[in-house]
Design an enzyme around this catalytic site. Structure first.
Site, PDB file in Angstrom:
ATOM      1  N   SER A 173     138.745  31.359 104.242  1.00  0.00           N
ATOM      2  CA  SER A 173     138.085  30.864 103.034  1.00  0.00           C
ATOM      3  C   SER A 173     136.843  31.691 102.762  1.00  0.00           C
ATOM      4  O   SER A 173     136.189  32.175 103.701  1.00  0.00           O
ATOM      5  CB  SER A 173     137.695  29.392 103.208  1.00  0.00           C
ATOM      6  OG  SER A 173     136.843  28.965 102.180  1.00  0.00           O
ATOM      7  N   TYR A 203     132.841  23.122 107.400  1.00  0.00           N
ATOM      8  CA  TYR A 203     134.093  23.692 106.916  1.00  0.00           C
ATOM      9  C   TYR A 203     134.054  25.216 107.014  1.00  0.00           C
ATOM     10  O   TYR A 203     135.005  25.847 107.494  1.00  0.00           O
ATOM     11  CB  TYR A 203     134.336  23.259 105.472  1.00  0.00           C
ATOM     12  CG  TYR A 203     135.591  23.828 104.861  1.00  0.00           C
ATOM     13  CD1 TYR A 203     136.830  23.282 105.159  1.00  0.00           C
ATOM     14  CD2 TYR A 203     135.535  24.900 103.971  1.00  0.00           C
ATOM     15  CE1 TYR A 203     137.991  23.798 104.594  1.00  0.00           C
ATOM     16  CE2 TYR A 203     136.682  25.418 103.401  1.00  0.00           C
ATOM     17  CZ  TYR A 203     137.911  24.860 103.712  1.00  0.00           C
ATOM     18  OH  TYR A 203     139.055  25.387 103.154  1.00  0.00           O
TER      19      TYR A 203
END
Length: 290
Positions: free
Chosen positions: A144, A156
């Site tokens: 990501s 995250y």
């Protein structure tokens, strides 16, 4: 449409909806036999049934990739049903927001267990079978842009930065074998992404890469299919970014110029930062390399 995945047996995690479902449907259209995983059994079966209804081959497997043992069972399900495993897409992931002072242990652990441990568990079980087989095999992880940091998604981002590091390491370890390892950094209009965009829009932080609209999940699927296919043999250890009409690599961590040399005592360190390094700090967050 050239069926570049004809006869390939592929496991895709987190494929009950969103990006994973798009990957699974597209791979099946290109000839792959797909094991569709999702923590929600009904969602996994929905994707698998859609593939079968379109004339493809698919089987659903319900379970959480946070379980190392389940990941082994997931790979075994592919071997039992299709006789081999040619590809793995480690797509399953979860996102929870929270600034540093708001972090909760349980939420951080959950993201690391699903996003990082789940990726590692699936890849570890898959590669053992892949190395025993003839022919090329591929692992595609999902990283990501958040690995570069962003407001209130530190946990995250850390879990995805770990996935990037694992991708580099596994590619080095397996570069002389039949297995190649790459990752993607996708962008799509999914429930997770929409929630994150709304949250980040409320934060007071400037960023170089700003998304006002998101493409549909299907836009990302051809890149996944290519990386799973034999056409990508020779591509190894790369993170491929897909952002609507943009296709690029994400740079690996590198040692930045200038590299200063000297005898580093208190005074020379202070001088080095004052005279050279202070003005050469790197921008925070995801940026374009120029």
């Amino acid at each position: 449409m050239k069926r570049i995945l004809e006869g390939k047996s592929i496991v895709i995690t987190g494929a009950g909806a969103g990006l994973g479902a798009a990957y699974a449907r597209h791979a099946a259209r290109l000839g792959a036999r797909v094991v569709v995983n999702d923590v929600r059994g009904e969602a996994a079966e929905t994707t698998a049934e859609a593939i079968r209804s379109a004339g493809g081959e698919a089987v659903a497997s319900a379970g959480s990739v946070a379980s190392w043992d389940y990941c082994g069972a997931l790979v075994d399900a592919c071997l039992t049903r299709f006789g081999r495993i040619d590809g793995l897409v480690a797509n399953a992931g979860i996102l929870m927001h929270g600034r540093l002072e708001e972090m909760r242990e349980g939420e951080l652990r959950a993201m690391l267990e699903v996003n990082t441990l789940g990726t590692a568990a699936c890849a570890s079980h898959a590669v053992k079978a892949m190395l025993k087989q003839d022919g090329p095999a591929a692992i595609v992880n999902v990283a990501s842009g958040s690995q570069a940091g962003d407001i209130a998604i530190g946990g995250y981002g850390a879990s995805k930065a770990a996935v990037a590091s694992l991708t580099y390491t596994w590619a080095m370890e397996l570069r002389d074998t039949n297995v190649r390892v790459n990752a993607v950094s996708p962008l799509a209009h999914t429930a997770m992404a929409e929630t994150n965009m709304k949250f980040l829009a409320q934060q007071s932080a400037s960023r170089e890469v700003v998304y006002t609209t998101l493409p549909q999940a299907d836009v990302n699927a051809p890149v996944i299919a290519f990386l799973l296919s034999d056409s990508s043999v020779g591509i190894n250890g790369q993170i491929v970014r897909i952002a609507g009409d943009e296709l690029s690599y994400v740079t690996h961590p590198m040692i930045a110029e200038p590299v200063l040399k000297g005898r580093w005592d208190d005074g020379s360190v202070a001088a080095a930062f004052r005279d050279a390094l202070l003005s050469r700090q790197h921008r925070l967050g995801l940026t374009y390399a120029r």
